[in-house]
Design a protein around this motif. Structure first.
Motif, PDB file in Angstrom:
ATOM      1  N   TYR A  12      -5.209  -4.054   2.070  1.00 56.47           N
ATOM      2  CA  TYR A  12      -5.139  -4.285   0.761  1.00 56.47           C
ATOM      3  C   TYR A  12      -6.182  -3.965  -0.129  1.00 56.47           C
ATOM      4  O   TYR A  12      -7.293  -4.453  -0.004  1.00 56.47           O
ATOM      5  CB  TYR A  12      -4.484  -5.999   0.808  1.00 56.47           C
ATOM      6  N   TYR A  72       5.322 -12.352  -0.687  1.00 55.03           N
ATOM      7  CA  TYR A  72       5.836 -11.808   0.732  1.00 55.03           C
ATOM      8  C   TYR A  72       7.008 -11.728   0.779  1.00 55.03           C
ATOM      9  O   TYR A  72       7.934 -12.624   0.437  1.00 55.03           O
ATOM     10  CB  TYR A  72       4.865 -12.439   1.767  1.00 55.03           C
ATOM     11  N   GLN A  79      11.406  -1.553   3.471  1.00 56.79           N
ATOM     12  CA  GLN A  79      10.129  -1.665   2.642  1.00 56.79           C
ATOM     13  C   GLN A  79      10.148  -1.815   1.331  1.00 56.79           C
ATOM     14  O   GLN A  79       9.656  -2.303   0.590  1.00 56.79           O
ATOM     15  CB  GLN A  79       9.229  -0.609   3.056  1.00 56.79           C
ATOM     16  N   ASP A  80      11.074  -0.817   0.474  1.00 58.10           N
ATOM     17  CA  ASP A  80      10.914  -0.768  -0.747  1.00 58.10           C
ATOM     18  C   ASP A  80      11.666  -2.005  -1.425  1.00 58.10           C
ATOM     19  O   ASP A  80      11.303  -2.562  -2.376  1.00 58.10           O
ATOM     20  CB  ASP A  80      11.723   0.369  -1.251  1.00 58.10           C
ATOM     21  N   ARG A  83       9.041  -5.208  -1.011  1.00 53.09           N
ATOM     22  CA  ARG A  83       8.080  -5.018  -2.100  1.00 53.09           C
ATOM     23  C   ARG A  83       8.656  -5.517  -3.839  1.00 53.09           C
ATOM     24  O   ARG A  83       8.111  -6.158  -4.068  1.00 53.09           O
ATOM     25  CB  ARG A  83       7.449  -3.605  -2.349  1.00 53.09           C
ATOM     26  N   SER A  86       9.427  -9.363  -3.204  1.00 53.42           N
ATOM     27  CA  SER A  86       8.209 -10.247  -3.324  1.00 53.42           C
ATOM     28  C   SER A  86       7.658 -10.290  -4.837  1.00 53.42           C
ATOM     29  O   SER A  86       7.114 -11.212  -5.057  1.00 53.42           O
ATOM     30  CB  SER A  86       7.188  -9.704  -2.168  1.00 53.42           C
ATOM     31  N   GLU A  87       7.725  -8.996  -5.268  1.00 58.69           N
ATOM     32  CA  GLU A  87       7.028  -9.050  -6.759  1.00 58.69           C
ATOM     33  C   GLU A  87       7.920 -10.122  -7.764  1.00 58.69           C
ATOM     34  O   GLU A  87       7.626 -10.666  -8.746  1.00 58.69           O
ATOM     35  CB  GLU A  87       7.182  -7.647  -7.303  1.00 58.69           C
ATOM     36  N   GLY A 111       3.034  -8.127  -5.295  1.00 57.24           N
ATOM     37  CA  GLY A 111       4.098  -8.377  -4.467  1.00 57.24           C
ATOM     38  C   GLY A 111       3.741  -7.334  -3.228  1.00 57.24           C
ATOM     39  O   GLY A 111       3.871  -6.163  -3.228  1.00 57.24           O
ATOM     40  N   PHE A 112       3.527  -7.894  -2.069  1.00 56.26           N
ATOM     41  CA  PHE A 112       2.967  -7.308  -0.888  1.00 56.26           C
ATOM     42  C   PHE A 112       4.155  -6.854  -0.007  1.00 56.26           C
ATOM     43  O   PHE A 112       4.002  -6.228   0.900  1.00 56.26           O
ATOM     44  CB  PHE A 112       1.979  -8.334  -0.062  1.00 56.26           C
ATOM     45  N   GLY A 113       5.286  -7.539  -0.400  1.00 56.20           N
ATOM     46  CA  GLY A 113       6.671  -6.968   0.413  1.00 56.20           C
ATOM     47  C   GLY A 113       6.357  -7.547   1.951  1.00 56.20           C
ATOM     48  O   GLY A 113       5.959  -8.797   2.117  1.00 56.20           O
ATOM     49  N   ASP A 115       4.506  -5.723   4.214  1.00 57.89           N
ATOM     50  CA  ASP A 115       3.462  -5.245   4.643  1.00 57.89           C
ATOM     51  C   ASP A 115       2.140  -6.068   4.732  1.00 57.89           C
ATOM     52  O   ASP A 115       1.666  -6.408   3.744  1.00 57.89           O
ATOM     53  CB  ASP A 115       2.789  -3.874   3.730  1.00 57.89           C
TER      54      ASP A 115
END
Length: 131
Positions: A12, A72, A79-80, A83, A86-87, A111-113, A115
């Motif tokens: 990060y 998270y 993945q998209d 993210r 999480s945001e 937002g780390f999603g 990952d």
């Protein structure tokens, strides 16, 4: 933003911004237990409300306090979507803190999603860090 070294290793690169430190810098401590969200939800429930109110109370009159709200998402989501979810979760917590009187300029969200850093949570949670 996130920098990928390989599929197994994620770093990060959230550098200092407007007085906020990176969550990896070590100067940030959780302000309350992680807020757990179910499935695809991002609305705050009664447990979240209680925790957010406790954060406000704990900050008291500390004019220098700043918060980083990190969202998270579970590893099984694309993945998209992870993210974005999480945001949205982090933004929902931020909005509630603002509604309760915290200065918006003192709150940063990320937002780390799904990952995750080696020390990051691996589920659908929001962590409020106090600087």
């Amino acid at each position: 933003f996130l920098t990928h070294r390989s599929a197994e290793s994620v770093v990060y690169a959230l550098g200092p911004r407007e007085g906020h430190s990176s969550p990896l810098a070590g100067s940030l401590k959780p302000a309350c237990p992680a807020l757990v969200f179910g499935s695809d939800g991002f609305r705050l429930n009664d447990t979240h409300e209680s925790a957010v109110r406790r954060v406000i109370s704990d900050l008291g009159s500390d004019k220098k306090a700043r918060l980083l709200i990190a969202g998270y998402a579970p590893p099984d989501l694309p993945q998209d979507h992870a993210r974005a979810l999480s945001e949205r979760r982090a933004q929902a917590v931020r909005q509630r803190l603002i509604e309760l009187g915290l200065d918006a300029a003192k709150i940063q969200t990320v937002g780390f999603g799904n990952d995750f850093s080696p020390s990051g949570p691996s589920s659908g949670v929001v962590v409020i860090y106090r600087q």
